[in-house]
Design a protein around this motif. Structure first.
Motif, mmCIF file in Angstrom:
data_model
loop_
_atom_site.group_PDB
_atom_site.id
_atom_site.type_symbol
_atom_site.label_atom_id
_atom_site.label_comp_id
_atom_site.label_asym_id
_atom_site.label_seq_id
_atom_site.Cartn_x
_atom_site.Cartn_y
_atom_site.Cartn_z
ATOM 1 N N LEU B 7 0.773 -1.021 0.079
ATOM 2 C CA LEU B 7 0.130 -0.041 0.112
ATOM 3 C C LEU B 7 0.958 1.352 0.112
ATOM 4 O O LEU B 7 1.808 1.505 0.900
ATOM 5 C CB LEU B 7 -0.883 0.140 1.175
ATOM 6 C CG LEU B 7 -1.863 -1.467 1.486
ATOM 7 C CD1 LEU B 7 -2.127 -1.618 2.885
ATOM 8 C CD2 LEU B 7 -3.166 -0.897 0.778
ATOM 9 N N LYS B 8 0.727 2.073 -0.903
ATOM 10 C CA LYS B 8 1.307 3.408 -1.172
ATOM 11 C C LYS B 8 0.430 4.632 -0.540
ATOM 12 O O LYS B 8 -0.555 4.676 -0.819
ATOM 13 C CB LYS B 8 1.760 3.601 -2.482
ATOM 14 C CG LYS B 8 2.662 4.951 -2.540
ATOM 15 C CD LYS B 8 3.451 4.726 -4.010
ATOM 16 C CE LYS B 8 4.164 5.909 -3.782
ATOM 17 N NZ LYS B 8 4.677 6.693 -5.232
ATOM 18 N N SER B 61 3.900 -1.157 3.899
ATOM 19 C CA SER B 61 4.129 0.280 2.907
ATOM 20 C C SER B 61 5.589 0.608 3.320
ATOM 21 O O SER B 61 6.040 0.340 4.527
ATOM 22 C CB SER B 61 3.381 1.111 3.555
ATOM 23 O OG SER B 61 3.268 2.568 2.778
ATOM 24 N N ASP B 92 12.936 5.207 -6.456
ATOM 25 C CA ASP B 92 12.080 5.110 -7.556
ATOM 26 C C ASP B 92 11.304 3.571 -7.317
ATOM 27 O O ASP B 92 11.505 2.839 -6.337
ATOM 28 C CB ASP B 92 12.827 5.016 -9.036
ATOM 29 C CG ASP B 92 13.621 3.819 -9.124
ATOM 30 O OD1 ASP B 92 14.263 3.298 -7.889
ATOM 31 O OD2 ASP B 92 14.425 3.692 -10.049
ATOM 32 N N ILE B 100 10.909 -4.419 -0.735
ATOM 33 C CA ILE B 100 9.812 -5.298 -0.573
ATOM 34 C C ILE B 100 10.371 -6.740 -0.786
ATOM 35 O O ILE B 100 9.966 -7.732 0.106
ATOM 36 C CB ILE B 100 8.465 -4.921 -1.553
ATOM 37 C CG1 ILE B 100 7.969 -3.618 -0.963
ATOM 38 C CG2 ILE B 100 7.505 -6.030 -1.200
ATOM 39 C CD1 ILE B 100 6.737 -3.123 -1.779
ATOM 40 N N GLY B 121 2.939 8.920 -8.852
ATOM 41 C CA GLY B 121 4.117 8.492 -9.338
ATOM 42 C C GLY B 121 3.642 7.719 -10.794
ATOM 43 O O GLY B 121 4.412 7.920 -11.697
ATOM 44 N N ALA B 210 16.576 4.769 -11.227
ATOM 45 C CA ALA B 210 16.362 6.121 -11.768
ATOM 46 C C ALA B 210 15.929 7.401 -10.799
ATOM 47 O O ALA B 210 15.459 6.856 -9.672
ATOM 48 C CB ALA B 210 15.060 6.076 -12.900
ATOM 49 N N VAL B 212 14.177 11.679 -10.351
ATOM 50 C CA VAL B 212 13.576 12.618 -10.671
ATOM 51 C C VAL B 212 14.537 13.668 -10.744
ATOM 52 O O VAL B 212 14.961 14.143 -9.455
ATOM 53 C CB VAL B 212 12.293 12.886 -10.144
ATOM 54 C CG1 VAL B 212 11.902 13.985 -10.462
ATOM 55 C CG2 VAL B 212 11.322 11.789 -10.075
ATOM 56 N N LEU B 215 10.971 18.802 -11.570
ATOM 57 C CA LEU B 215 9.624 18.606 -11.376
ATOM 58 C C LEU B 215 9.101 19.962 -12.103
ATOM 59 O O LEU B 215 9.415 20.954 -11.243
ATOM 60 C CB LEU B 215 8.890 18.017 -10.217
ATOM 61 C CG LEU B 215 7.636 17.770 -10.187
ATOM 62 C CD1 LEU B 215 7.159 16.751 -10.825
ATOM 63 C CD2 LEU B 215 7.279 17.602 -8.480
HETATM 64 C C1 LIG Z 1 6.588 14.068 -8.460
HETATM 65 C C2 LIG Z 1 7.225 12.517 -8.292
HETATM 66 C C3 LIG Z 1 7.530 12.241 -9.380
HETATM 67 C C4 LIG Z 1 8.148 10.790 -9.513
HETATM 68 N N1 LIG Z 1 8.566 10.434 -10.596
HETATM 69 C C5 LIG Z 1 9.301 9.545 -10.633
HETATM 70 C C6 LIG Z 1 10.022 9.094 -11.918
HETATM 71 O O1 LIG Z 1 9.778 9.622 -12.978
HETATM 72 N N2 LIG Z 1 10.652 7.655 -12.057
HETATM 73 C C7 LIG Z 1 10.826 7.065 -10.856
HETATM 74 O O2 LIG Z 1 11.405 6.017 -10.869
HETATM 75 N N3 LIG Z 1 10.175 7.405 -9.808
HETATM 76 C C8 LIG Z 1 9.504 8.586 -9.400
HETATM 77 N N4 LIG Z 1 8.945 9.151 -8.347
HETATM 78 C C9 LIG Z 1 9.299 8.042 -7.104
HETATM 79 C C10 LIG Z 1 8.048 7.125 -7.115
HETATM 80 O O3 LIG Z 1 6.831 7.795 -7.009
HETATM 81 C C11 LIG Z 1 8.044 5.920 -5.906
HETATM 82 O O4 LIG Z 1 9.343 6.345 -5.559
HETATM 83 C C12 LIG Z 1 7.783 4.766 -6.041
HETATM 84 O O5 LIG Z 1 7.183 4.158 -4.980
HETATM 85 C C13 LIG Z 1 7.114 4.391 -7.282
HETATM 86 O O6 LIG Z 1 5.979 4.892 -7.062
HETATM 87 P P1 LIG Z 1 4.865 4.626 -8.268
HETATM 88 O O7 LIG Z 1 3.508 5.117 -7.488
HETATM 89 O O8 LIG Z 1 5.309 5.241 -9.326
HETATM 90 O O9 LIG Z 1 4.655 2.973 -8.293
HETATM 91 P P2 LIG Z 1 3.782 2.326 -8.972
HETATM 92 O O10 LIG Z 1 5.000 1.399 -9.892
HETATM 93 O O11 LIG Z 1 2.963 2.902 -10.002
HETATM 94 O O12 LIG Z 1 3.040 1.498 -8.091
HETATM 95 C C14 LIG Z 1 2.457 0.382 -8.212
HETATM 96 C C15 LIG Z 1 2.028 -0.288 -6.899
HETATM 97 O O13 LIG Z 1 3.191 -0.581 -6.274
HETATM 98 C C16 LIG Z 1 3.182 -0.385 -4.769
HETATM 99 N N5 LIG Z 1 3.869 0.520 -4.346
HETATM 100 C C17 LIG Z 1 4.537 1.393 -4.954
HETATM 101 N N6 LIG Z 1 5.236 2.283 -4.050
HETATM 102 C C18 LIG Z 1 4.746 1.675 -2.670
HETATM 103 C C19 LIG Z 1 5.379 2.164 -1.378
HETATM 104 N N7 LIG Z 1 6.339 3.160 -1.173
HETATM 105 N N8 LIG Z 1 4.957 1.192 -0.562
HETATM 106 C C20 LIG Z 1 4.288 0.197 -0.640
HETATM 107 N N9 LIG Z 1 3.886 -0.194 -1.889
HETATM 108 C C21 LIG Z 1 4.047 0.566 -2.942
HETATM 109 C C22 LIG Z 1 1.396 0.024 -4.618
HETATM 110 O O14 LIG Z 1 0.876 -1.243 -4.532
HETATM 111 C C23 LIG Z 1 1.372 0.479 -5.824
HETATM 112 O O15 LIG Z 1 0.107 0.763 -6.176
HETATM 113 C C24 LIG Z 1 8.307 10.223 -8.171
HETATM 114 C C25 LIG Z 1 7.868 10.743 -7.254
HETATM 115 C C26 LIG Z 1 7.264 11.974 -7.100
HETATM 116 C C27 LIG Z 1 6.813 12.178 -5.697
#
Ligand SMILES: Cc1cc2nc3c(=O)[nH]c(=O)nc-3n(C[C@H](O)[C@H](O)[C@@H](O)COP(=O)(O)OP(=O)(O)OC[C@H]3O[C@@H](n4cnc5c(N)ncnc54)[C@H](O)[C@@H]3O)c2cc1C
Ligand SMILES: Cc1cc2nc3c(=O)[nH]c(=O)nc-3n(C[C@H](O)[C@H](O)[C@H](O)COP(=O)(O)OP(=O)(O)OC[C@H]3O[C@@H](n4cnc5c(N)ncnc54)[C@H](O)[C@@H]3O)c2cc1C
Lengths: 323, 249
Positions: B7-8, B61, B92, B100, B121, B210, B212, B215
């Protein structure tokens, strides 16, 4: 080498793949690298077309075991090809298959991954990606720490430009079988129309449509101008029988067509997040204060039940056919 | 059966996005944090499996102290245990997947449920990356899930329809809207959750793939214009403008 995983449909390269390939050609030219097009399946007939989009090499992984899509098998094919060719960049289109296989292949390669990118460039010999985050409310520039860099390109953003390449054919070894998961059956919708995420023209309806049956007038307009029909969440959740796959927005599809026509949609922040990347936005709403007008290139204040049929009529009269 | 749900914690969909002073992260002022909506479907599915077949559900989480809210909510909804992997929040999707995977490696989970993408994300990457790192099956963007003896059958959304994916457990399944209708926490659940503790662990050290580096907000759209006249005249003017000015047709 820059490697692009391509999908075939009915023996032709899918448009989003052609777009990824063209972008790959541009990046290869910028860095003096070769461009490889990669295909996998029971038959890769049609892969030669990749030369048209600039592929120097066309790599095919052909085997009966790859007749149905398998996430782990295809990810292995992609990762093996990257290793075999010493590729530093792996691209795929951000399609259902692309988004499924690319991150898995990236993890297999210990590589960073940028999904659904709208801009790519090479900086100091490494890939740099721009991608929408918060469903397009912001854009993140992503740089890579890993030696291999993986990205999926958003459909309808990069032009599919023709540029002749040598297209030398090469075959790849294929995985033996015994995969962890495999697609058993495809339940296609009858329409055969392109998906919202790939559509060039979208006509969307919101709560202002009043009823699911009224979406017929949007279908008619869409047919007249070569588009597909989408919806707001309010419309999808209203119990009108519209599938969630039609929902545009932050918790639905994020779309980037050339033309987006919003009919009876107020312009809530979550809806805008899904369609603000459209090149041209038209809003039809009876409320002149509706927030959607702030975004619209062209606004029509009026009753959609009068305006939409007139649009269909005008489009037909002006001979605008489907494209 | 043992189920892990990832869960995120993400900014609410209402949030206006502002860029922080560093030019590459989100300004957290005024942001309300929620559980990523797709992760709610993942959790609901786990609880339903627990109710129908019996299962032990662990909610996990990766994040800072604030992510405990997400886990408390998961406990109130029916998760048996909750784990917070404390990371610096800079990683990332690949970094999160490695963390995890390191945690889950020898815990014997039969099923790992995630959202198909984390709201904001938007990478839609963590699930498939975790599946690869753990060497297990995956099925993404799932609207229907059936479990057999050591197997699963899932319906996944694709362009213009859906497809049936079959595979072996353990597996990583990522949830899409339509999979189920998440419940609200009951008062009893909330009270029971108060007695449970959240296990806090340091996340394994990993290397991100990777990051960021900037932004930015999207460029302002140029002001549009309203078309005048009756419906027929407006329609005529619009099609003409789309053809001649916008050159859409
Ligand atoms: C503004 C912003 C931009 C970003 N851009 C990038 C980018 O360009 N490239 C990059 O690699 N990262 C990026 N990140 C970081 C990224 O959001 C998170 O670090 C990472 O958790 C991936 O998040 P996601 O929501 O994209 O993951 P996704 O792959 O979309 O997540 C899929 C699922 O994985 C699980 N999950 C994901 N993160 C977590 C968590 N922290 N804890 C528990 N379960 C989790 C959840 O079940 C979620 O629904 C960015 C963050 C921010 C705030
Ligand atoms: C967590 C979360 C996620 C969400 N995700 C999404 C999402 O992905 N996509 C999404 O769309 N929404 C999403 N929403 C919902 C969003 O907040 C709005 O409720 C929704 O977008 C409103 O849809 P609408 O514009 O169709 O309806 P309304 O806001 O009710 O607007 C209807 C409009 O139709 C106009 N109208 C009525 N009759 C006529 C007529 N005869 N002719 C012309 N105009 C007429 C009205 O003036 C009004 O502007 C989400 C909300 C939350 C809380």
């Amino acid at each position: 080498m820059i490697l692009v995983f391509c999908e075939l449909k009915d023996g032709q390269i899918r448009k989003p793949s052609a777009e990824a390939l063209s972008e790959g050609r541009r990046l290869a030219d910028a860095t003096g690298k070769k461009l490889g097009a990669l295909f996998a399946g029971a038959s890769c007939a049609g892969s030669a077309e990749a030369a048209k989009y600039g592929a120097d090499v066309i790599l095919t992984a052909e085997a009966g075991s790859l007749a149905s899509y398998s996430s782990d098998a295809f990810a292995a094919v992609l990762a093996d090809a990257v290793k075999a060719k010493g590729a530093t960049v792996l691209l795929a289109a951000a399609t259902a298959v692309g988004k499924d296989v690319a991150p898995r292949a990236a993890a297999r390669l210990g590589a960073g991954y940028a999904s659904d990118v709208t801009g790519l460039s090479m900086v100091d010999g490494k890939l740099q990606a721009v991608r929408p985050v918060y469903a397009g409310k912001a854009f993140a520039t992503t740089s890579f720490a890993s030696a291999v860099q993986v990205a999926t390109t958003r459909p309808n953003v990069f032009p599919a430009a023709e540029k002749a390449g040598a297209g030398a054919a090469e075959t790849l070894s294929t995985p033996a079988g015994d995969f962890k998961s495999v697609v058993k059956e495809i339940l296609a919708k009858a329409s055969g129309k392109v998906d919202l995420s790939e559509a060039n023209v979208i006509v969307s309806g919101g709560r202002g449509m009043k009823d699911g049956a009224n979406f017929k007038i949007l279908e008619e307009l869409a047919d007249a101008i070569g588009g597909v029909v989408g919806a707001s969440r309010a419309a999808v959740d209203a119990g009108w029988g519209l599938p969630h796959s039609m929902q545009v927005g932050q918790t639905g599809k994020v779309v980037s067509p050339t033309l987006y026509i919003a009919c009876g949609i107020s312009g809530a922040i979550q809806h805008i997040a899904g369609m603000s990347g459209s090149k041209f936005i038209v809003a039809i709403n009876k409320d002149p204060e509706a927030p959607i007008f702030k975004l619209a290139d062209y606004g029509i204040v009026g009753d959609l039940f009068e305006v939409v049929p007139e649009l269909t009529k005008a489009a037909k009269a002006m001979g605008i056919g489907s494209n | 059966m043992k189920i892990l749900v990832a869960l995120k914690q993400v900014p609410d969909t209402e949030s206006k996005i502002k860029v922080a002073a560093d030019g590459k992260s989100l300004d957290p002022a005024d942001v309300k944090w929620i559980t990523s909506p797709y992760d709610e479907y993942a959790l609901e599915e786990a609880i339903r499996i627990k109710e129908t077949k019996g299962a032990e559900v662990t909610a996990l989480s990766v994040g800072g102290d604030s992510a405990k809210d997400v886990l408390k909510n998961a406990l109130a909804l029916g998760a048996d245990t909750a784990v917070l992997l404390k990371g610096d929040g800079q990683g990332d999707a690949f970094a999160v997947a490695q963390m995890i995977a390191a945690y889950a490696k020898d815990k014997g989970f039969d099923l790992i449920l995630c959202g198909n993408k984390g709201l904001g994300g938007d990478n839609a990457a963590m699930g498939p990356m975790l599946a690869e790192l753990m060497g297990v099956a995956q099925a993404n963007v799932i609207v229907k899930l059936e479990l057999g003896e050591g197997t699963f059958k899932a319906e996944r959304e694709i362009e213009g329809g859906s497809e049936i994916v079959e595979g072996a457990l353990p597996a990583v399944i990522t949830a899409q809207k339509g999979l189920n209708e998440p419940r609200y926490a009951s008062l009893k659940g909330i009270m029971a959750a108060k007695k449970k503790t959240i296990e806090e662990l340091e996340a394994a050290p990993v290397t991100a793939g990777a990051q960021v580096s900037a932004l930015a907000l999207p460029p302002e759209r140029p002001a549009g214009r309203k078309l005048e006249g009756d419906a027929a005249a407006q329609a005529q003017a619009l099609i003409q403008a789309l053809k001649d000015e916008a050159k859409v047709f």
